[in-house]
Design a protein around this motif. Structure first.
Motif, PDB file in Angstrom:
ATOM      1  N   GLU A  74       0.666  -1.126  -0.086  1.00 44.70           N
ATOM      2  CA  GLU A  74       0.122  -0.051   0.004  1.00 44.70           C
ATOM      3  C   GLU A  74       0.775   1.218   0.071  1.00 44.70           C
ATOM      4  OE1 GLU A  74      -3.244  -0.112  -0.238  1.00 44.70           O
ATOM      5  OE2 GLU A  74      -3.139  -2.418  -0.396  1.00 44.70           O
ATOM      6  N   LEU A  95      -7.261  10.696  -5.410  1.00 46.60           N
ATOM      7  CA  LEU A  95      -8.567   9.792  -4.721  1.00 46.60           C
ATOM      8  C   LEU A  95      -8.170   9.185  -3.468  1.00 46.60           C
ATOM      9  CD1 LEU A  95      -9.359   7.589  -7.754  1.00 46.60           C
ATOM     10  CD2 LEU A  95     -10.936   9.442  -7.003  1.00 46.60           C
ATOM     11  N   THR A  96      -6.830   9.153  -3.186  1.00 46.30           N
ATOM     12  CA  THR A  96      -6.411   8.242  -2.033  1.00 46.30           C
ATOM     13  C   THR A  96      -4.869   8.670  -1.732  1.00 46.30           C
ATOM     14  OG1 THR A  96      -5.832   6.290  -1.220  1.00 46.30           O
ATOM     15  CG2 THR A  96      -5.657   6.182  -3.552  1.00 46.30           C
ATOM     16  N   GLY A  97      -4.750   9.099  -0.270  1.00 48.16           N
ATOM     17  CA  GLY A  97      -3.350   9.308   0.020  1.00 48.16           C
ATOM     18  C   GLY A  97      -2.537   8.056   0.873  1.00 48.16           C
ATOM     19  N   GLU A  98      -3.406   7.081   1.270  1.00 46.37           N
ATOM     20  CA  GLU A  98      -2.629   6.297   1.825  1.00 46.37           C
ATOM     21  C   GLU A  98      -3.428   4.832   2.154  1.00 46.37           C
ATOM     22  OE1 GLU A  98      -1.585   7.581   5.405  1.00 46.37           O
ATOM     23  OE2 GLU A  98      -3.619   8.080   6.352  1.00 46.37           O
ATOM     24  N   HIS A  99      -4.899   5.027   1.882  1.00 42.91           N
ATOM     25  CA  HIS A  99      -5.599   3.627   1.942  1.00 42.91           C
ATOM     26  C   HIS A  99      -5.646   2.837   0.595  1.00 42.91           C
ATOM     27  CE1 HIS A  99      -8.269   5.762   5.252  1.00 42.91           C
ATOM     28  NE2 HIS A  99      -7.054   5.639   5.502  1.00 42.91           N
ATOM     29  N   GLY A 100      -5.136   3.520  -0.528  1.00 42.98           N
ATOM     30  CA  GLY A 100      -5.089   2.600  -1.670  1.00 42.98           C
ATOM     31  C   GLY A 100      -6.474   2.715  -2.439  1.00 42.98           C
ATOM     32  N   VAL A 101      -6.261   2.193  -3.755  1.00 39.73           N
ATOM     33  CA  VAL A 101      -7.411   2.157  -4.589  1.00 39.73           C
ATOM     34  C   VAL A 101      -8.203   0.745  -4.240  1.00 39.73           C
ATOM     35  CG1 VAL A 101      -7.898   2.021  -7.004  1.00 39.73           C
ATOM     36  CG2 VAL A 101      -6.106   3.638  -6.247  1.00 39.73           C
ATOM     37  N   SER A 141       2.048  -0.951  -5.529  1.00 40.49           N
ATOM     38  CA  SER A 141       1.382  -1.742  -6.552  1.00 40.49           C
ATOM     39  C   SER A 141       0.015  -2.479  -6.014  1.00 40.49           C
ATOM     40  CB  SER A 141       2.261  -2.568  -7.273  1.00 40.49           C
ATOM     41  OG  SER A 141       2.527  -3.462  -6.641  1.00 40.49           O
ATOM     42  N   MET A 192     -11.132   5.407 -10.704  1.00 42.26           N
ATOM     43  CA  MET A 192      -9.855   5.970 -11.395  1.00 42.26           C
ATOM     44  C   MET A 192      -9.837   6.591 -12.752  1.00 42.26           C
ATOM     45  SD  MET A 192      -7.096   4.996  -9.628  1.00 42.26           S
ATOM     46  CE  MET A 192      -5.623   4.215 -10.646  1.00 42.26           C
ATOM     47  N   VAL A 198      -7.270  -1.801  -8.385  1.00 42.97           N
ATOM     48  CA  VAL A 198      -6.375  -0.818  -8.842  1.00 42.97           C
ATOM     49  C   VAL A 198      -7.320  -0.373 -10.138  1.00 42.97           C
ATOM     50  CG1 VAL A 198      -4.552   0.465  -9.483  1.00 42.97           C
ATOM     51  CG2 VAL A 198      -4.479  -1.465  -7.607  1.00 42.97           C
ATOM     52  N   PHE A 199      -7.495  -0.977 -11.170  1.00 42.98           N
ATOM     53  CA  PHE A 199      -7.852  -0.780 -12.290  1.00 42.98           C
ATOM     54  C   PHE A 199      -9.380  -0.948 -12.487  1.00 42.98           C
ATOM     55  CE2 PHE A 199      -3.387  -1.696 -12.633  1.00 42.98           C
ATOM     56  CZ  PHE A 199      -2.851  -0.310 -12.963  1.00 42.98           C
TER      57      PHE A 199
END
Lengths: 427, 482
Positions: free
Chosen positions: B146, B410-416, B197, B424, B454-455
């Motif tokens: 993350e 969209l996200t600073g640290e929690h992840g997509v 990733s 996205m 993620v995608f």
């Protein structure tokens, strides 16, 4: 491969037609890379022009090399013939300085000095100080992940980049990251591009986090009679909670430069503490300020990089500094080579200048590489005569990640248009 | 999943390393984002890189998807299992392999807890800098996936700045080493793209971390403000003064009250509090601390508390870090967002959130990393009230739109993860996403490694992903896309 025998004039016409503007000219000796003149040199002014040019190169099987200030074109493996040199010189603006956010977006062709001149209006700077800052461009510095003494505090380009726009080899424009300092949305392609030696795409602009310009600075220059004192000095200094912004080594004679930047009383106090530590280890310290300080740093930067000769970037674990210096001295003497060392003593990132018989230089580098266990350092030839480059792989071992690096290259640039063969592992 | 495959898994990890019983698999249905649940076909608990390699190799040969997970405190569904896949649970690989104080390095297996890294070296005067709020219960492998941050990443950076090298199993089962113990490994910076990733490129089996020397001095200040605007201006003034604190955190009235009720940190009853922490050499901290106090005073800060000892400092941080959990005292459920904005836009965006609160009738608590503009709005709702959960999700999504409007993320640290994959295209063009997918394709051409994260995909998002184009109904104000 199509029409590889086209004359430079024909190539110029092809590229200008494709871009729709007069951006290209025939290459000359002055544009040579590793002694070979390129077919043409093009200086696009827009992202669209870069995209059109790369799409052309990829479709027609041409090879392209990206050039910023041209200060590091000799780095990397020799590329052989080059059809197109793509100069970023005409894309050189500081797009935006968001001083309230401590970030800036800068086009690839801007020099570091130009960039910092703009940022200094708000007492901020892009905290990078690699060699040739007056000529080296943002694009080139990022593509080589190059940095200087103040990496000790601020890190390398990799550590400061928060966003990037780029053009892929197939001419597609893409961006990664953004303008905020914290962001985990999507893959971090900016880090992948940083240090990739231009073999994955052309960097158009980069967004960085910045640093405030410190109110005061002091540098302690210490001379030691024996290089073996450097390791303990570094360890003692860092263990005593000193927070230097630079911690440099220079040999011969054995000298250390330690810089402190903060508010005035703090810089003064830390410099005095460092001087006391140095005396305790038998060193002779001088505290420098103002013009004297500027001069000593200019001389330090110029020492290796403004001269001819081989430069090996030697990375080790910082704790192995003393033993490495002792080995190097012995290895150079045995081979009757001249050598100099400068670099980041606190980080284990050193630059070794070598002079003398080329096959013996090759022998020293080979022995140095054999000495470094996998994953615990590297010895990369950063700059050398073609003769030395012919004797050795400039990169040395890349490790077991090479296959996946090749696979990434294949996906980004299947026709090997960009910087063919010059990148790590022959990418 | 056929019996032959399961037998092969059992041969690799042993009978006690394989979970196939449906009720036992319940444990692994979700990560910290419990709204998203999926039961894996099987779970394995390998205890060596060899076993991970064998499991991944088997999945690769048989084209079975796999998802790696650690402790599972993630908040974006990044460790959501695949219903037809294998969940690789890394918790047994929790050994500290090497501590190298002279070189300020430690090598650990991915199941080691974040806080245990610091505990291992604190007697020597060192610590591990990234400190996500979940640091007691989150493991290093998840932090790598993350690119975790924390309250102190303003000055010290994120996981990517503190991971020197990894050993990882690629989606085809090959074991590789990226980065190393030393800096600047030659070659492409695949480590830089692997970190963050979200487990879609490889399964990490070993991590070398950078240790940081404990600063000589730490000073923590808490100040109250009569508006979030005033607190936000104080943040801007601190940064503009050229001061980079170790942390600047902000909480609003709602989260202050929740934290007070839960852990009694002794916060003033105010519209906003700021927590500012400086660290470094003693003289530097003293000099800069005076400037921070002046900035707070200039912005009409009051109720200033200066932590006089570790106990007081600990109490302030407990109040801050407990804020999420404490919201349970105010509302039965909440929806948390993780958007980021340029820090100078803080007052503007907070005003828009406040307006949204009034319009929607839902309570929105704000607790965030103000220094780097990472918001954590907590949209409170009651599942028992019909339609309120949906409304909360819409409100939370609208806040993300505010963030993107001002150039944020969209996200600073929690992840997509699975949570924000469909968002996205609001932040990236089709070409941007396709370029990221080139990396994915190089590592994982079969898309077996943590798929559907993620995608955006048609399966996830119900449409062909592409650049955002407003639907006529949206333009007419009839609908919003979230």
């Amino acid at each position: 491969m199509l029409s590889q025998s086209s004359t430079p004039d024909a190539l110029v016409a092809e590229v200008n037609a494709r871009v729709g503007a007069a951006v290209a000219r025939p290459g000359s000796r002055r544009d040579s890379i590793d002694g070979v003149a390129p077919g043409i040199v093009a200086t696009p002014q827009t992202a669209t022009a870069v995209a059109a040019m790369l799409a052309w190169a990829t479709e027609t099987g041409r090879t392209a090399v990206v050039r910023g200030g041209g200060t590091k074109l000799g780095w990397g493996a020799p590329s052989g013939s080059v059809d197109l040199v793509l100069s970023t010189a005409a894309m050189n603006a500081v797009d935006e300085h968001r001083h309230g956010d401590l970030t800036a977006t800068v086009q690839a062709g801007a020099t570091l000095a130009e960039t910092n001149a703009v940022l200094s209006r708000h007492r901020q700077w892009l905290p990078l100080d690699p060699p040739w800052g007056d000529r080296a461009t943002i694009g080139g510095i990022v593509a080589t992940n190059d940095s200087g003494p103040r990496r000790q505090r601020h890190g390398a380009p990799r550590d400061l980049i928060i966003g990037m726009t780029l053009v892929r080899a197939d001419g597609v424009l893409a961006k990664t990251g953004g303008i905020v300092v914290k962001n985990v949305a999507g893959y971090d392609l900016a880090r992948l591009m940083t240090g990739s030696f231009g073999c994955l795409g052309v960097i158009l602009s980069v967004t960085f986090k910045l640093a405030p310009v410190a109110a005061a600075s002091r540098t302690v220059a210490v001379e030691f009679s024996d290089a073996a004192r450097c390791g303990p000095f570094v360890a003692d200094l860092l263990a005593h909670s000193a927070t230097p912004t630079a911690l440099e080594l220079a040999i011969p004679p054995t000298t250390m430069l330690v810089r402190f930047e903060s508010v005035e009383p703090v810089a003064v106090e830390q410099a005095e503490q460092a001087a006391t530590l140095a005396r305790g280890l038998g060193g002779t310290p001088t505290i420098l300020i103002g013009e004297d300080e500027t001069a000593v740093w200019q001389a330090h930067d110029a020492r290796l990089f403004d001269r001819e000769g081989t430069i090996v970037k030697l990375v080790i674990l910082a704790g192995e500094l003393s033993s490495t210096l002792a080995w190097l001295d012995d290895a150079a003497q045995t081979r009757q080579l001249d050598y100099e060392v400068t670099g980041r003593a606190g980080l284990g990132v050193l630059y070794v200048g070598l002079g003398g018989d080329v096959p013996r230089q090759a022998s020293l580098v080979t022995a140095l590489r054999e000495r470094i266990p996998a994953g615990r350092g590297s010895a990369v030839i950063q700059r050398a005569d073609p003769e030395l480059k012919a004797l050795l792989d400039v990169w040395g071992p890349v490790g077991d990640g090479l296959r996946i690096m090749q696979e990434v290259k294949r996906r980004f640039d299947p026709t090997r248009t960009l910087n063919r063969g010059r990148g790590p592992g022959g990418l | 999943m056929d019996d032959l495959f399961l037998a092969e898994l059992e041969r690799i990890v042993g009978p006690d390393g394989l979970v196939r019983d449906a009720s036992e698999l319940l444990t692994y249905e979700s990560d910290g984002l419990v709204r998203l649940r999926e039961r894996p076909a099987a779970a394995v608990l390998p205890d060596s890189a060899d076993q991970v390699q064998a499991v991944v190799g088997l999945c690769h040969r048989t084209k079975v998807p796999f998802v790696a997970r650690g402790q599972g405190p993630g908040l974006s569904g990044g460790a959501l299992p695949h219903p037809d896949g294998v969940l690789i649970v890394m918790t047994r690989m929790n050994r500290i392999l090497d501590v190298d104080i002279p070189n300020q390095r430690m090598t650990v297996e991915p199941g080691v807890m974040n806080l245990d890294v610091t505990r291992e070296v604190e007697s020597a005067g060192y610590y591990y800098a990234p400190d996500p709020s979940s640091q007691l219960i989150c493991s290093i492998g998840g932090n790598v996936a993350e690119n975790s941050g924390g309250a102190h990443c303003l000055k010290y950076g994120f996981t990517v700045h503190h991971v020197l090298g990894v050993e990882a199993v690629l989606p085809d089962g090959e074991l590789v080493h990226l980065g190393g113990e030393a800096l600047d490994s030659p070659g492409l910076d695949l480590l830089g793209v692997l970190v963050g990733s979200e487990g879609t490129l490889a399964v990490v089996t070993k991590v070398t971390l950078r240790l940081v020397r404990r600063p000589e001095a730490v000073r923590t200040l808490l100040a109250a403000f009569d508006s979030t605007d005033a607190a936000g201006n104080a943040v801007s003034d601190i940064i503009s003064a050229g001061i980079i604190p170790a942390a600047i955190e902000m909480m609003d009235r709602t989260t202050i009250r929740a934290a007070e009720a839960a852990v009694h940190p002794g916060f003033p009853d105010a519209e906003a509090v700021l927590i500012v922490e400086l660290d470094g050499s003693r003289s530097e901290v003293e000099a800069l601390f005076a400037q921070v106090e002046a900035v707070c005073a200039r912005n009409e800060g009051w109720g200033v508390q200066v932590a006089m000892d570790d106990a007081h400092r600990g109490r302030i941080w407990t109040g801050r870090k407990a804020a999420f959990a404490a919201m349970g005292r105010i509302a039965p459920s909440y929806y948390v967002q993780d958007g980021v904005i340029p820090r100078s836009k803080l007052p503007e965006v907070l005003r828009r959130i406040r307006q949204l609160e009034v319009e929607s009738g839902l309570t929105i608590g704000n607790v965030f990393h103000a220094g780097d503009g990472n918001l954590h709005p907590l949209v409170c709702y009651d599942d028992a009230v019909d339609g309120q959960a949906d409304l909360a999700e819409q409100v939370a999504s609208k806040i993300l739109t505010f963030c993107l409007d001002v150039g944020g993320s969209l996200t600073g640290e929690h992840g997509v993860g699975a949570d924000k994959a469909c968002h996205m295209p609001k932040m990236f063009t089709a070409e941007d996403l396709e370029t990221m997918q080139l990396v994915r394709a190089a590592f994982d051409p079969d898309q077996l490694c943590n798929p559907d994260k993620v995608f955006p995909t048609p399966r996830l998002c119900g449409e062909v992903p592409g650049p955002y184009r407003a639907h006529p109904a949206e333009i007419a104000g009839l609908a919003e896309r979230f």
